[in-house]
Design a protein around this motif. Structure first.
Motif, PDB file in Angstrom:
ATOM      1  N   THR A 410       0.899  -1.117  -0.075  1.00  0.00           N
ATOM      2  CA  THR A 410       0.041  -0.195   0.107  1.00  0.00           C
ATOM      3  C   THR A 410       1.059   1.310   0.089  1.00  0.00           C
ATOM      4  N   HIS A 411       0.221   2.333  -0.460  1.00  0.00           N
ATOM      5  CA  HIS A 411       1.016   3.700  -0.680  1.00  0.00           C
ATOM      6  C   HIS A 411       0.159   4.642   0.314  1.00  0.00           C
ATOM      7  N   THR A 412       0.927   5.295   1.101  1.00  0.00           N
ATOM      8  CA  THR A 412       0.175   6.322   2.001  1.00  0.00           C
ATOM      9  C   THR A 412       0.208   7.773   1.217  1.00  0.00           C
ATOM     10  N   ILE A 413      -0.780   8.500   0.659  1.00  0.00           N
ATOM     11  CA  ILE A 413      -1.032   9.782   0.426  1.00  0.00           C
ATOM     12  C   ILE A 413      -1.427  10.781   1.182  1.00  0.00           C
ATOM     13  N   THR A 414      -0.619  11.774   1.443  1.00  0.00           N
ATOM     14  CA  THR A 414      -0.961  12.916   2.214  1.00  0.00           C
ATOM     15  C   THR A 414      -1.647  14.165   1.628  1.00  0.00           C
ATOM     16  N   TYR A 415      -2.540  14.664   1.883  1.00  0.00           N
ATOM     17  CA  TYR A 415      -3.378  15.353   1.388  1.00  0.00           C
ATOM     18  C   TYR A 415      -3.797  16.357   2.280  1.00  0.00           C
ATOM     19  N   SER A 416      -4.386  17.680   2.164  1.00  0.00           N
ATOM     20  CA  SER A 416      -4.661  18.769   2.895  1.00  0.00           C
ATOM     21  C   SER A 416      -5.631  18.493   4.370  1.00  0.00           C
ATOM     22  N   ASN A 417      -6.530  17.572   4.085  1.00  0.00           N
ATOM     23  CA  ASN A 417      -7.262  17.222   5.348  1.00  0.00           C
ATOM     24  C   ASN A 417      -6.785  15.996   5.981  1.00  0.00           C
ATOM     25  N   GLY A 418      -5.754  15.357   5.729  1.00  0.00           N
ATOM     26  CA  GLY A 418      -5.156  14.160   6.216  1.00  0.00           C
ATOM     27  C   GLY A 418      -4.440  13.267   5.380  1.00  0.00           C
ATOM     28  N   GLU A 419      -4.443  11.805   5.625  1.00  0.00           N
ATOM     29  CA  GLU A 419      -3.797  10.988   4.702  1.00  0.00           C
ATOM     30  C   GLU A 419      -4.553   9.686   4.420  1.00  0.00           C
ATOM     31  N   ILE A 420      -4.111   8.961   3.447  1.00  0.00           N
ATOM     32  CA  ILE A 420      -4.951   7.634   3.073  1.00  0.00           C
ATOM     33  C   ILE A 420      -4.024   6.767   2.551  1.00  0.00           C
ATOM     34  N   SER A 421      -4.160   5.275   3.005  1.00  0.00           N
ATOM     35  CA  SER A 421      -3.520   4.210   2.446  1.00  0.00           C
ATOM     36  C   SER A 421      -4.173   3.728   1.272  1.00  0.00           C
ATOM     37  N   VAL A 422      -3.580   3.752   0.197  1.00  0.00           N
ATOM     38  CA  VAL A 422      -4.142   3.578  -1.176  1.00  0.00           C
ATOM     39  C   VAL A 422      -3.553   1.887  -1.675  1.00  0.00           C
TER      40      VAL A 422
END
Length: 539
Positions: A410-422
């Motif tokens: 999985t790859h963790t993506i950090t964005y303005s409102n948090g992060e998500i594992s994809v």
């Protein structure tokens, strides 16, 4: 009314119940039960199965069931096959008054009774569904089952007669060639699955197994084993090939005889020996033998066939004909176990796909560049209004990251409102072919070709075209497969180079004792961008 035999007078019975009641009384009435045959009837009731048309369920089927329930408190049968309605190709009900159907006997005369039988048995009409009948479905049976079965039988008989083969059997444990072990194992799988389907009264499922097996027999086993039957000496390997093909043909005939009885009987009569039953229909149905299965080999062949099928599809989609040799086939598989299998089958894959070398790896990067898009259907519910921002970040992922995700990370993506594992299921991977390479992907497996054709490869491809053309001429001339020939040819400078460089190969493949150049008239044959004229005669 006077009796037709002149021995008395016929009188109508006064009280007759509904004719469907009489039909439903059939199990008892035909035995005159209980006044006669009481013991026989009770030992044979209920019936193993009945066959009922969907449009007749309110008649015979209904009264049969009601009467049995009233008398015995159980059905009059243990299984029921219900057939649907056979309609015209346009979906209309067939009607005598409209004459909107072809006389079945005309279809039988054109395509044979077995083709018509199989077309119906292998359709949804045996599952209580309607069938839009078309002659094309019967014609297709000829092409995919009847003729291929005859071809397999004809191949065996042709070479068996040349070598004077006497039927015998090699035990499965003694078979040394993997092709023999594989087809016997595949045959046992076919028997197991067909038996299970027939015993479940699932006729269409049983029939659906016939064509794939005969295709494997012809286009994989026989084609890959053909040279073993050509050998001059009657060695052990050749005998095992004969024993294997003989056993497979006989077993297949017995298994499919209930559905295509006439074709199987014709072939059986020429294959049977003195100790065998007089008819294929007097033989016992084949018993499944678990000891003749090699599951690991079946798995190996399945993956090998998948790789070859993908390679052929890739060639076809890019107009790279199979007779044109190519330098390199790339096989990329992220599964280590599958790579091990593909590595052991490299020689077969290279020969089937006509390449000089096979390059096997777990990394697609030498074939394609990766890019990715967000899978909106999957991620949308998780991200809501942030979906657009995350989609843009996914589009910026580099090839190395995408490759690791394809490997299950999985790859963790950090964005303005948090992060998500994809994960890989939440992105759509796009592959862009590198220059000079064509690729095709299916799951964990990717196949690719180096499409550059050198002059030497071009000439070898033309040589293969010439061999094919000579073989066609031999066949058209009625030559036997063992006949030696004299070949005369005519062509341009490139064709001359082909004969100069590949002459021995052409001679060996076509059984040519001599090959000579001469100016020839007549129709020229296309070999790529070059023309060749050929003349063959027996030597």
């Amino acid at each position: 009314w006077p009796s037709p035999d002149g021995k008395g007078t016929m009188r109508r019975i006064g009280d007759v119940l509904d004719c469907w009641f009489e039909s439903g009384s059939m199990p008892y009435a035909q035995q005159h039960y209980p006044f006669e045959n009481k013991e026989y009837f009770e030992s044979h009731f209920p019936a193993d199965f009945i066959c009922e048309g969907l449009d007749q369920t309110r008649g015979w089927f209904y009264t049969l069931t009601v009467i049995a329930a009233g008398l015995w408190e159980k059905p009059a049968f243990t299984h029921c096959i219900t057939n649907g309605i056979v309609l015209t190709a346009e979906g209309k009900k067939m009607s005598k008054s409209e004459r909107n159907y072809t006389d079945p006997m005309e279809i039988v005369k054109l395509y044979g009774a077995d083709s018509l039988r199989f077309a119906l048995m292998n359709s949804a009409v045996v599952r209580a569904e309607d069938l839009k009948f078309s002659e094309d479905s019967v014609k297709e049976v000829l092409k995919t089952l009847i003729i291929p079965l005859w071809n397999a039988y004809s191949f065996f008989v042709t070479y068996a007669n040349i070598d004077g083969y006497e039927p015998s059997e090699t035990a499965f444990k003694d078979l040394t060639n993997p092709m023999d072990r594989w087809i016997i194992s595949a045959m046992q799988r076919f028997v197991q699955e067909a038996t299970a389907a027939f015993e479940a009264y699932d006729i269409q499922k049983a029939c659906s197994l016939f064509v794939p097996f005969i295709d494997d027999l012809n286009n994989w086993y026989i084609r890959r084993s053909r040279r073993r039957f050509w050998k001059g000496e009657n060695d052990t390997d050749k005998k095992q090939a004969y024993d294997t093909l003989y056993k497979v043909l006989l077993t297949f005939l017995k298994a499919v005889a209930p559905i295509i009885p006439f074709t199987t009987e014709d072939i059986y009569q020429n294959l049977r020996t003195g100790e065998m039953p007089q008819s294929v229909h007097l033989c016992m149905y084949p018993d499944y033998c678990d000891e003749e299965r090699d599951l690991a080999l079946e798995n190996q062949m399945s993956l090998t066939q998948k790789a070859i099928a993908m390679g052929r599809a890739l060639r076809a989609s890019n107009n790279l004909k199979i007779r044109q040799p190519l330098k390199t086939l790339f096989l990329v598989d992220r599964e280590e176990e599958e790579r091990t299998i593909l590595n052991s089958m490299q020689d077969i894959i290279a020969e089937e796909l006509n390449v000089k070398e096979v390059h096997l790896s777990s990394d697609e990067s030498e074939l394609v560049d990766y890019s990715a898009k967000a899978n909106f259907k999957v991620l949308g519910s998780r991200l809501g209004k942030d979906m657009k921002e995350v989609a843009a970040l996914i589009a910026d992922l580099d090839g190395k990251t995408i490759a690791s995700m394809l490997d299950g990370k999985t790859h963790t993506i950090t964005y303005s409102n948090g992060e998500i594992s994809v994960s890989k299921d939440e992105i759509i991977v796009q592959r862009t072919e590198l220059e000079g390479v064509k690729v095709l992907n299916d799951g964990s497996l990717t196949v690719g070709f180096d499409t550059k054709v050198t002059q030497e490869l071009l000439e070898e491809g033309i040589a293969r075209d010439i061999v094919r053309s000579i073989q066609n001429l031999r066949k058209e001339s009625g030559f036997e497969v063992s006949d030696r020939i004299r070949l005369t040819w005519d062509g341009d400078e490139v064709i001359k180079q082909v004969f100069e460089h590949f002459g021995p190969t052409i001679a060996k493949e076509t059984l040519s004792n001599s090959m000579s150049f001469a100016t020839l008239d007549g129709e020229a044959i296309d070999c790529g961008d070059h023309l060749v004229r050929l003349f063959v005669e027996k030597d």
